[in-house]
Structures are given as C-alpha cells and as structure tokens.
Design a protein around this motif. Structure first.
Motif, PDB file in Angstrom:
ATOM      1  N   GLU A 230       0.903  -1.172  -0.005  1.00  0.00           N
ATOM      2  CA  GLU A 230      -0.022   0.229  -0.071  1.00  0.00           C
ATOM      3  C   GLU A 230       0.912   1.309   0.154  1.00  0.00           C
ATOM      4  O   GLU A 230       1.604   1.719   0.968  1.00  0.00           O
ATOM      5  CB  GLU A 230      -0.742   0.024   1.203  1.00  0.00           C
ATOM      6  N   GLU A 266      -4.902   3.628  -1.675  1.00  0.00           N
ATOM      7  CA  GLU A 266      -5.986   4.366  -1.304  1.00  0.00           C
ATOM      8  C   GLU A 266      -6.000   5.805  -1.754  1.00  0.00           C
ATOM      9  O   GLU A 266      -4.967   6.444  -1.824  1.00  0.00           O
ATOM     10  CB  GLU A 266      -5.296   4.362   0.305  1.00  0.00           C
ATOM     11  N   HIS A 269      -4.328   8.464   0.166  1.00  0.00           N
ATOM     12  CA  HIS A 269      -2.752   8.454  -0.260  1.00  0.00           C
ATOM     13  C   HIS A 269      -2.284   8.895  -1.663  1.00  0.00           C
ATOM     14  O   HIS A 269      -1.426   9.418  -1.549  1.00  0.00           O
ATOM     15  CB  HIS A 269      -2.130   6.828  -0.125  1.00  0.00           C
ATOM     16  N   ASP A 294      -8.224   0.918  -1.196  1.00  0.00           N
ATOM     17  CA  ASP A 294      -8.823   1.464   0.203  1.00  0.00           C
ATOM     18  C   ASP A 294      -9.539   2.844  -0.374  1.00  0.00           C
ATOM     19  O   ASP A 294      -9.085   3.596  -0.639  1.00  0.00           O
ATOM     20  CB  ASP A 294      -7.702   1.821   1.058  1.00  0.00           C
ATOM     21  N   ASP A 337     -10.954   1.877   4.602  1.00  0.00           N
ATOM     22  CA  ASP A 337      -9.922   1.950   5.593  1.00  0.00           C
ATOM     23  C   ASP A 337     -10.151   3.407   6.267  1.00  0.00           C
ATOM     24  O   ASP A 337      -9.449   4.421   6.306  1.00  0.00           O
ATOM     25  CB  ASP A 337      -8.645   1.819   4.913  1.00  0.00           C
TER      26      ASP A 337
HETATM   27 CO   LIG Z   1      -5.172   2.233   3.948  1.00  0.00          CO
END
Ligand SMILES: [Co+2]
Ligand SMILES: [Co+2]
Ligand SMILES: [Co+2]
Ligand SMILES: [Co+2]
Ligand SMILES: [Co+2]
Ligand SMILES: [Co+2]
Ligand SMILES: [Co+2]
Ligand SMILES: [Co+2]
Lengths: 431, 431, 431, 431
Positions: A230, A266, A269, A294, A337
C-alpha cells in the motif's frame, strides 16, 4: 449477537427515494451491472482497526469514543469481535480486513502475543463460518508500538528486522488460516525522519530482501492470495519508501518482484502524493500491478491523512471507471480504511458512515459501467490516437531516418482539439 | 564584446568582507576543496533560455524586460549570442546550456529551422573557442510551440512524434558539435491534462521507445556525453510522466535503460514533487542514476515553478553533501536554470543574481566538504547501523527461520535515540 | 452575426436524457426554483477575457488558439465584440463581464486608450440593446502591462498610483454607462514578491485610500452598483493583500469600508487560500459582505490558478446552498471566470464548456434548493445549538460569575455526536 | 535537583569554535546587541507541554518516551516540576510557559482540578523564587479532553462554554499569581470539522463575547500582562477561526478588541496558512498587534504541524529582522513550542535540541541587528518609495481629479527594477 447496536436489523436496499438513514438507496447486492452482481463487483470490506480499535484521538486530543471493549484483555478482544461481526452482518459487507494488533491483546513476549493471535484467529474462523463473512486481507501493524519507531524491515537494528519478519510470518499464517484473499504491507515507518541518520541504500536493500522473503514464505505455505503493497508518500514518516504507485513499481523491478506483488491503492494516499485516485489506478493497470483499493478519501485541503468515508460520486465514478477498464477486481476489493470523524460518537454513526460510503460506491460503479457501455468516452479516446494505426513503423526506426522523412515530406503537424470539456460533460451525464 | 553590460569587468573573488555587489565573496575558482579546485567541483553553467530568451512574462502579465535582441531575426540571434558569451565571460562560469529555440529563430519549415540552428551552432563553436566556455548540456524545447501542446514523444499524432524525433536528432548533433558533456530531455508536455483523453499505456510505451532511439542515436554518432532526464511532477501539464527520481528509475527499468540514462535534478522540481532536493540526489545516488543538477530553488509556498536563484546556504550545503558523498559530479554540473524576478529589469541584475547564486553554492560546497572531512555525521550514521555487522545472516534466511529465532531467543528490541536534533546541530556548525 | 460559430442555433433546454452536446440538460431558464426563475437565481455571466482575449499561453508555451480577431486594431476589437455577443446570445447567458483591456486596443497614450475604450463602450451599449444582454460587472486590468509590475494602488511610484486611479475612473464610467450592476477590483499585483523591498504599512494605507476614492467616485457619479473586491492569496504575486474573505473583511474594517464594499468570491481562489468555496461564501454572509461569485474551479492538486469550468455537482451544490441560505444574489451573479483548456481549440469547445458549466450550476442550484426545502439539514443544525435557547445569560456575565456557577452546579459537560457522516449522507440524497 | 539529567552542569557559552554539544556556540546572554543584552532581546521561554507532558505519540503510534513522571498523581506532577525547573536552570532560559493540564493532574471534578492547579501553582511560585525563572505566558488547554471536541467558547453546548470560561478564569488567576507577562489563547477546537453542522455566525459571536470577558476579567483582577491570540489555520480542526494574523485582526476589529489583544505568532502556523513567518510578523507590526512568537518551525513539505526546533539561520534572521524593525519585544519573547522528534529518546536530546534552537536564534538575532545597523536594506527600501515624498497630495484628492492630471500631464510611468536578487545578496552577507 452483541447489544452494542441494539435491535438494528440488517440494512436493506430501499431504493433512491427512501429517506431511511439505515437503508441503502443505491447498493443493491444482487443487482446486475455489466453482467455481474453488484456485490461481486464491489467486494466491500470493513476494516477492523478504525472501527473497533481506534479511540478517536488526534495529535491534539485523546479518546472521544467510549466503547465497552476498550481495554487490554482477551475478554475485551472477544467482545470486540462479537460487535465487529455483528456490524459486518448488519451492513451485509462480505469482507473485512485486520491487523494483528487490532484483534489480539499485546502479550508480554512475542510468544505470548502470538498465542493471543492464534486464539483470536480460531474465534474469527468460527465467526466467519457462522456469518459467512470473509477475509479480504490481513496485515501486520508494524508502526504503532515504540519498537517500530525507526522502521520495521528498514530498521537500523537487526533485532527489529527479525521481530518484523517473525511478525509477518504469524500474520501470513493467520491470513492463510482465515482464507484471506490478499496479504497487505503498509510501511508507515519504512522511510525516514531525517536523511542525516539514514542509510538509504541499505534500507532499500533490506526492504527488498524482506519482501522477497514474504513472497518465498507465501509459496512455502501455499498461500494463494496476492501480496500487496500500500503506497503512501509520508505520514507518519517525513518520507516513506512506498511513495506512490510509480515508486513501488520501480522498487518491485529493482528487486525482481514485479510479477509477484501488486498495489493496494488508497484514495487519501494518492492525494497526499499529488495524484488523483484514478491516476494511481490507471497507472497500476498500465504497469500490470493493480490489486485492490482502500476507498477512503482525504480532505484535499488537509495535509494529513483524514481517512474519511467517500462522499463524492463523480470522483468515485472515475475511480471505478479505471477499475472496470482494467477488467475489474480479481483478488482485490473495496476496503473502507475509513475513520469516523472523532465527534461521531454514537454506534449508529458507525453504520450510517458505512451505508453512505457503500451507496456512494454503488452509484459510482453504476455510473462507471454506464459510461463504459455507452462507449462515447472510449470512442473518443481511440479516435484521438487513430493516426497511429498506419504509423507503427515510426517506432521501429531511428532518429536520423525519421529526420530524413520529416525534411523530405515537409511534415508540419497541426494541433487538434483535446476536447477536455466535451469529455467532462459526457461524464456529467452519468454522475 | 557587446555594449549591454557597459564596462563591467570580469567578476573577481574579493573575500567574505567585500561589500562590492559585483564581486565574489565565496566563489574562488582556484581554491582547493577536498583536493580539487572549486571550479572543478561546482562546474557552474548558465542557462541561455531564462537569461536571454525569456521576456519576463507570467500567466497574468506580459514582457517586462526590454532587451535589444528581442525579435525573430538571425541578426537578433547573433546579438543575443554576443551578450550571452559576454556574460559567461564576465561571470567566469565555465559552462552554459541551451535549447534549440533559444539560439535560433524559428524558420518557416523544419528544414529552415534546422539551417538556422546549424548556422548558430557554427557561431557558438567559434565563440566557445574564443572565450574558453564549454557546453554542459544541450536540449530541445518541445513544449513551447503549439505543435507540442499535446506532447512530443507521447503525442496522439504520429506526425508530432516524428517532428520530435527529428528535432532531437538536430539538437543531439548540435550538442555533439559543441562538445557538450550531456544531453538533457525535460518532458514538460509528456504527460496529460486529463486522463479522459489519454492512453497512458501507449504514451508510456512511445516514450520508452523514443528514449531508446535517443540512446541508439547517441551511440551511432559517437556522442560520449550522458543522456539525462529531468524529472518534474507537473506544470505545465497536470501530470508529467517523469514525476520524480523514483518514477524515472521505474521507467528506465521498464524500458531497459537504467544503465544508459541518468537524471538531472532540479531543486524546484524536487519540491513540487514533495521531496527535499537532497532526497532526490541521495536517491539517485542510491539507484545509480545521479547525473547533474539544476540549482534553482522554488518558493516552498508557491505551487508553481518559481525558478529562483538559490539563496539559502544550509539547504544548498545539504545538497552538495549528498553529491560529495556520492563522489561528486562526473559529466554533470551545477546549472542555474533560474529566472530573474520579472521586476529585476537591469542588466546588472542578471550579473548580481548569478554572483549571489554562485557564492551561495560555494559556501554550500565548502560547508559540505567540511562536514565530510569532520566525519562526525558519517560516524554517527555508521554507528546507527553497526548492529548489522554480525547479523547479515538475517538476510539470507526465511521468515519462519527468523520466527523460530525470535521465539527461542526471546528477542525484544529496545529503541535507541535517533538523535536528529544532535545531528542538525552538527550541520549548523558548518553552515 | 459573426461566422465564427457557423450556424449553431441558440442552445435549448432538452432535459436530462438528451445526448445533444449543444443542448442544456439541466439549465432551464424559466423553471421555477423556490419561487424564482432559474435564470434569476443563477444570473450567469460570461467573461470577456479568457474567452476572447486569452490566447492559450501558459508559462511554458505560447498561443494555441487561432482566432480571427487576434491583433491590436479597432477592427479586431469590433470583430471580437461581434463574436462575443454572438456567443452570449447562443448561450442565452443574460450577463457578461469585462476588463478595459479586453475590449479596446491599447493606445499610444492614456488619452488614446481612453478614447478607444469609449468608442468600444458605445458599441457595447448598442449590442446590449440589440441582444438584451447586460453587464454584471466591469473591472480594470491593472496587472498585465509592465507598468503594473510592482503594483497599481500599492506601487512605490506615485505615477503608477495616479495611472491606476485614472484607469479605474474610466472603467467605472464605462461600467456606469453600460448599466453594470457591480464594479470589481482584483489586485493581482497589489502585494509583493519580496518583503525585502516592500513597505507593507504604506502599501496597505495607499490601498485603503484608493478604495475610499473608488467609493467616493461611485457616489459622485451616481453609480448604484456594488463595489466588490475579489480575494486571491497569491499568483501572480508571492503574496496578495486581498488574501481571502477574512483578510478583506479586516481591511475594510481598518479603512472604514465594511458597509460600502463586498466580495466577489472565486472558487479557485478560495482553494488556493486553503478554504472550501462554501466556507468563503458562508463567512462572507456571516460578516455581511457577500457580493458575487466567480464559478470557476481550481484543480485541487495544481498549485496555480487553473480557472477550469465547474464540473463537480456536489461541490457546486454546497456553494449554492450557502448562497441560498444567505438569501441568494442581490446585485451579484454567477460569473464564469473560466478558461478553456489550452488544447480545446475549436469554436465549439467554447460553447460546450459553458453549456457544461451552466448545467452543473443548474443541478447544484436545484439540489441546494431541495435540501433547504427538505429542511433536515437546518433542523439538525438548529437542534445542535438548541441548548443555548435558555442560556443566553452566559453571554452577559463574567468569567468569575461563570466559574462560581460551574463549581456550585458541578457542571460536567458530556459530548454529543456531531453526526457529520449522517449529514453528508443527507446531502448525497440531493446531489 | 532531580536525577533525570545526571550531573550535567548549566550550559555555558563557549564560542563558535566549540564542538561541545552541550555548550552554546552563539547564545551569549550578556553580549550586547544594538545596545541591549542578548538575553533581553530574545527572552527565551521553554514550553512545559511538549517537553514534559507529551509522550512521543503521533497519529500512527503511541508513547515512545519513557519518563519517570508519566502518570496521573500529584507526586508525578511534582517530580515533573522538579525536572522541568532543573532543565530551565541548566539551559539558562529565563522564561517558561504552561497549560493548566501540563502542570496538574485532572481531578474528578472541576473543583478538584482547580485545587490541583492551585497546589501546583504554589509549588511553581516557590520554584520560580528559588531559580529566578519567570513565566512568559500561561494558557488553558481547551482542546485535548473529549469535552472540548466540538469547541470551547464556540461549542454548541452552553455548558462547555461555561466550563471554558471557568477554566480560563483559573488559568488567568494562575498566570497572575506566577507573574506571567502574557496570557495566550490558542483555539485548536474553535473552528469546525464540517460546515454542515456549524452556525458560523453564532460561533464567531460567542468567541467575540468570550474574548471580551477575558479582557474584562484581566482588568478586574489587575493583570497587567498582554492578552494574546495564537493564530493557526487548521489542525486539529478542518478550519480554525484564528486562521492567521490578518484574520485575527478582522476578528478583533469586529469585536472591538484591537487595542486590547495581540498575537502570538508561530512559525509553523504561519507556514500552514501559506505565509512566511516574517510576513506574519511584519503584518502584525503594520496592524499594531504584534505580541510574541513561538519559534518552532514546520517542515514545509509536511502538511501537519511538525513543531520542530528552528535550525535555519537565514530564515530565523528574517524573522528577527522584522521584530527589530518593529522595535523588538515588549511583553513577548521567543518561546520554543517545539517537540523533540519522537525518536529522540534520551534526556540529553532535550537539552541538545534547545541548545541548537537557542544558538540558531542568537545567530539570527545578531545577523538581523547587523543588517539593520548596516542600513543598506532600509536605505534601498526608502529609496524605492522616495517618489512619494512630493506626491502625498495624490492621496487627498479624487479619481477624476487624478484622471485630469494623468491626461493633461501625459503621465506614462516607467517601471524600475525591484532589485530582489541584489537585496537577497545583501542578506546573505549576514547569515
Ligand atoms: Co489504507
Ligand atoms: Co490513510
Ligand atoms: Co523549473
Ligand atoms: Co530545470
Ligand atoms: Co482565478
Ligand atoms: Co476571478
Ligand atoms: Co504548532
Ligand atoms: Co504554538
């Protein structure tokens, strides 16, 4: 069944006109989209950590949530598991995800922590069997305890490297036992606070070797899930090595892992790294390393990871558009998440936040599918590159040969409209 | 000698106590630092474009500078060259850099533009011989003209790809003829404005093939300089493919070019990508692709590329520290890809800005050398990782073997101070 | 009627199912929303500058557009006006906005520029009469010409201050003559590049005095429109004095102008200042200085002003929600201070971009109205503060009196859920 | 004397050539700079919270520090105080700052918390007397406990408003008793997470009334120190009302407090708001509300508040330059609201970080003083505006009168160089 959610019944699809806050307005698991059930497209997962282990703190304040399972005993852990599986059931989410530290109390030795984990894995296995819930992915938390403060696989201290290796081993075992479809590594402390005390070269090599060991162990134990990294650019560290999809790709190539490891992307991110979510997905597809997502957004204007539930359908639609263009999920899925806002104190808030997120994803998926089926966007994309159909030869020659041709043919290319607004208007027909 | 700078004599080193704005206070070319002349360490280059071709415009305003050579004739181009070499001489900078479009007027066909370029190359060669100035690198401007608006090597139109290939061919020829030590590619339009109209996969493949052609042509003509890519994350495009050093590394690996191509790292571009300049340099060294630098800073708080002259010695020192740790420049150097502020109208401002930048670099280099020679930082770094000396075996085993050891030995790692502030204080002894 | 748009007929509302790119799918001027026609709610304006004067350049490239009216003659200016009013008519936008320099060629003296402006104002007045189009606001461009490079009202040179005053006088006259409903000041150069050469105190005082002169002149000539300041934090300057709504409010209070001047809020500028668009609108309403909006978005991930057409309905809905909560526009409206992407070369792109923007606004408005009429959000807001109904006395007392009460009553407040996700889900029922 | 720091003696000034990590190289309290002792210029303060109460956590990890005083008893609090005053003495910092919650354990009622505070205040008073240390400012922590999660003075619940008022009363009493020279309010939760649940107008009014009560109480008890607001744009909240200096100024004007309240400016918060530190200081001076500084930097590339010790002399010098230009501190001083990096575990790290910070400030101050005494920067600034000397009349007239003059005199202003690089080079002579 725990008492935490009172007598709330499983959430039902009631259609777009419902104003019941505890109903789905768009997520209809059995509805068929592009030939597949919505549930099988989206593959929703609920995370254990933010929902059940996080206490509502932030850098300027402590616990706001008041949950009956907070505490460090195995009994607390079992109550937490009861509530968690209750929530999975109420939401009808087919999957969940966990870290080791979410599910088991820390022991006073590595061996004791492992035994705690194993006991909880047994309980989870039983609960999975009872409820039909499945594990999308497992992972190890190698960033919260102070032992990880300077990194896990990249730690200057070999004993921490060893502790990390042993930890991942137990978490992969747990994931295998629970039938997990993926195993994720997020390296929140694999990076640095200051270059001044960091041996970048050694740390990258150790991380490369560590990941190879993970892949070797996967094959040894017969884990058939996918290994996922990730990416995140920073926070908690000033710089993290798994910065973004492109960086992870280079890392995998460097250590010979590009056929073994993929990415879990994600939204939050992606944004922290300066990219759109759809960019990261499209790039991972182009590079052949797309794994899972995510689906928790960041506030574009907060410089830290806000991990909010998705709420913007047009953005989510563009993400699923890239996922569908790439063929959809295989082992991956849509994990939340996502954290409740720390002022959202009530049990109901936990359900409402997920319901909203699942509905937004369902709308996004349907919009994405409609755009693909409509075909206007893909037609326009193909048309824009159509000139290459007869010109592949340009790629098989040399600068000087092309130079001769440009001069002799008097090539003088004329720009053509990129039609960005027209394409954006097409998207807006569907979202 | 042109009249532009009046009777300003070549800039001399007068030492730190001088308050002459037209003297060096720190840059002393013949002073020996770590066994090498300062000039040979720093290898300063002055860029042709911002100094002589840029008119002072920004997105909200047009030309502010008033230069006698503005205009599109060959005569203008020759006057510009006179002033430029005059400035190189006054500054005592050993190198310069150019784009094709900086030095020659655009012709009404590719062939005419090429002839204009060739004529100017002859003139430049003569001026180099007269003044002893050298070419650090040449490059092609494939972003300003409207033909490049949708990319050069990545353009949806194969005719633009061809035009780009032919253009680079002429610029590599020019660079070879002028004895350039590197050839740079900056892909300001190799990226996209919207994913909606972009075939990411094809564009990356075309860019990979294009760069392979560049390398093939380099070998064909016997160019012994280095091919460099200059990363930048965005601007002008929303997303550029050469995002940062890590991204370029992955790209080079993908297209088999990691032994042929290196990076030219600009401080301002590093910052736009979310990195410190020293990070990008250290990473390039770790990955074996460090080439050269553009030593122009960005305002950390402006979201666009401000291309300012460096003025913060502590930051510059950390950059040279990483360069020296990596062994210093080979073919690369310190290029000022820096713009005057558009309100700095006077000829003298051009000189003063460079003098200030060169002095800041000289101070940074000397500080970096002193830190290396002092050794305290490197001692501390080595000590932090010293535990690995007897533990290399951990890297040659497996997760389960390590697990056994952690359990059997009861490994329980204890964190040790990272001492960041102590190290920062050491740096502050030198800057 | 000009030939530029060929035979495109005025854009019609065809409803959400239309896939005609040259039709409105949501903007239906006569449709009644909350008791008012949509046209009267939205009060759309098209800007003259980006549509007709901007050539498609960016910091790394020049003109991409190829318009028959580019050039510096009065004839060009008249052709431009023909096409502009043609476009206003085709789009059915009731308003437009202009700068002086958009509509008239620069003369070789201030007097000549003024005569050019006056001639064009006469033509515009005639075109307004013919087409029924109206002027939402006029403004002066005091940032593009090199004379403004160091500021207009805040320039260190009093002659520039004078030139600015004279310029605004002519533009206010033009605005009055054209029946403009507002006059806007955007101070793109009212700020600084470096504090080192700036007298902050004097510049603020001069800007305060200048704005007072503007207000005095407004009253003198009987201009009944509103004076508006358009905040922007930076770009082109490193720092601009009209940073955001809160800063402008403090400035107005300092110079006694808070009852005379309001703000024109641009989405892109809000974002550059770190705020959401709806924040800036809500704050302006709270402070009593809300005037008008520029409905052009910024890319959240580009650090410069991208001035894109709006395309995210949920975001636009939140903006109109705050506008409707504040009572809607009075003199203000919805201006598209939006640029085509520079690759969008075709005449049709100009129309399509506006159609898309107008449709997005219409959807946003309708969603905002529905949320207000539904009332759930406002009910929840009121309920959250309902505790104050019986506690206003707390505001009329003192710290020590409250202290006594807290101690004697043992006050120990218990947090209640902020319900953010539940409220966001409600919004998602409408967008 | 506590055992925490072992036998480390008070830090001495040893001059720039010292390589003793526990000595000052630049901070020499008695050295006279511009006619005043360095200690009296800088007025250093050490904060209680980050040094003694913070445990080293971040959003992804818990406690890293291991301090003997961690725990919730009065005994812990007394040990903490022993170590703190020990550290103040070792560092020779004349001042410290505190929050209520740093110094006393939370009681089980407001009354008990107040008694705990009072007991600790007595102890602190005694320690001040013994050690000669003084209180720069006191403040209340109204953001960490869950009761404050939705704001203090701006809370929707009037009981929280009351609790806040009572809390500030006790903290002002404590500050008065300890001879504090200022009282600070930082409103980390005075803002919102979502506009959807926020009544902006009421919250601002409540905050305005609250601050008026603070000022009233100050006068009632005869506190002669200054009331300061510390601006910060966001974090922990999405948006905080005290965004930056300009925003606070507008707030003070709105609620009639501009003569009673000033600002405490933190470098890190300035940066998060998009400003340079020197900008915020210069602006506060221009607006007459400059109070004090928190001299802790932010990482420009981390979007959250990193609260690092200052380490860049050129930046610090520009901040002190603006402070000295404004006449220097009166009641304010240089507080280190700075955190150790969480990996800096050792007691020595606490000292080393402060020593480094104090040395950097001393160098910055000396450089700033030298620049002022040199006079070149101020001469250049005055010269740039000198044209106004004979043109003040322009400010006392009207747009139309100026218009007449521009036309009749044919005013045509010519730009002059802003000389930014030349000025930056002058700064670099001193830093
Ligand atoms: Co995450
Ligand atoms: Co996250
Ligand atoms: Co640049
Ligand atoms: Co560059
Ligand atoms: Co704008
Ligand atoms: Co605007
Ligand atoms: Co802070
Ligand atoms: Co602070």
């Amino acid at each position: 069944m725990s008492a935490f959610f009172g007598d709330i019944a499983p959430i039902q699809y009631e259609g777009p006109d419902s104003d019941n806050p505890l109903a789905f307005r768009h997520y209809n698991p059995d509805e068929v989209v592009m030939g597949k059930r919505m549930e099988d497209h989206l593959r929703f997962a609920v995370c254990y950590w933010h929902n059940f282990a996080w206490e509502g703190g932030d850098p300027f304040g402590g616990r706001t949530f008041d949950r009956p399972w907070f505490g460090g005993t195995m009994e607390d852990a079992r109550l937490k598991a009861d509530v968690a599986f209750d929530m999975f059931r109420i939401l009808g989410a087919p999957y969940y995800c966990f870290h080791d530290v979410d599910m088991r109390p820390e022991g006073d030795s590595f061996a004791q922590s492992t035994r705690n984990l194993e006991a909880m894995v047994d309980l989870f296995a039983q609960k999975q069997a009872e409820t039909g819930r499945k594990l999308l992915w497992g992972t190890a938390n190698m960033f919260s305890d102070r032992r990880w403060m300077s990194g896990a696989a990249t730690n200057p201290d070999p004993h921490v490297f060893a502790y990390a290796a042993a930890t991942v081993k137990t978490c992969m075992d747990a994931t295998l036992k629970l039938g997990g479809e993926n195993y994720v590594l997020w390296g929140g402390r694999e990076g640095y606070e200051t270059l001044l005390n960091t041996d970048l070269s050694q740390e990258l090599d150790h991380m490369g070797r560590f990941l190879n060991m993970v892949v070797e162990y996967k094959h040894k134990i017969g884990f058939e899930g996918m290994i996922l990294i990730e990416p995140k650019p920073q926070e908690p560290s000033k710089h993290q090595y798994d910065y973004d999809v492109a960086t992870v790709y280079g890392f995998l190539k460097r250590y010979g892992l590009e056929d073994e490891v993929r990415v879990n992307i994600e939204q939050g991110h992606a944004i922290l790294a300066g990219h759109s979510f759809e960019h990261e997905i499209a790039l991972a597809n182009a590079l052949g390393i797309f794994g899972s997502i995510d689906m928790n957004r960041n506030d574009y204007q907060s410089g830290w990871d806000t991990d909010q539930f998705p709420n913007n359908v047009p953005e989510v639609a563009l993400a699923y558009y890239e996922i569908l263009r790439g063929g959809g999920f295989t082992t991956g899925g849509t994990n939340f998440d996502a954290k409740l806002r720390r002022q959202s104190l009530d049990p109901e808030d936990l359900l409402i936040a997920h319901i909203g997120g699942m509905d937004v994803c369902a709308r996004g998926l349907k919009a994405a599918a409609a755009m693909l089926e409509d075909g206007k966007l893909e037609d326009a994309r193909r048309a824009r590159y159509a000139g290459w159909d007869g010109e592949q030869g340009l790629l098989d020659t040399s600068l000087d040969a092309i130079f001769e041709r440009v001069v002799s043919e008097g090539i003088d290319p004329q720009p053509r409209s990129g039609r960005q607004e027209a394409l954006e208007n097409i998207v807006n027909r569907y979202v």
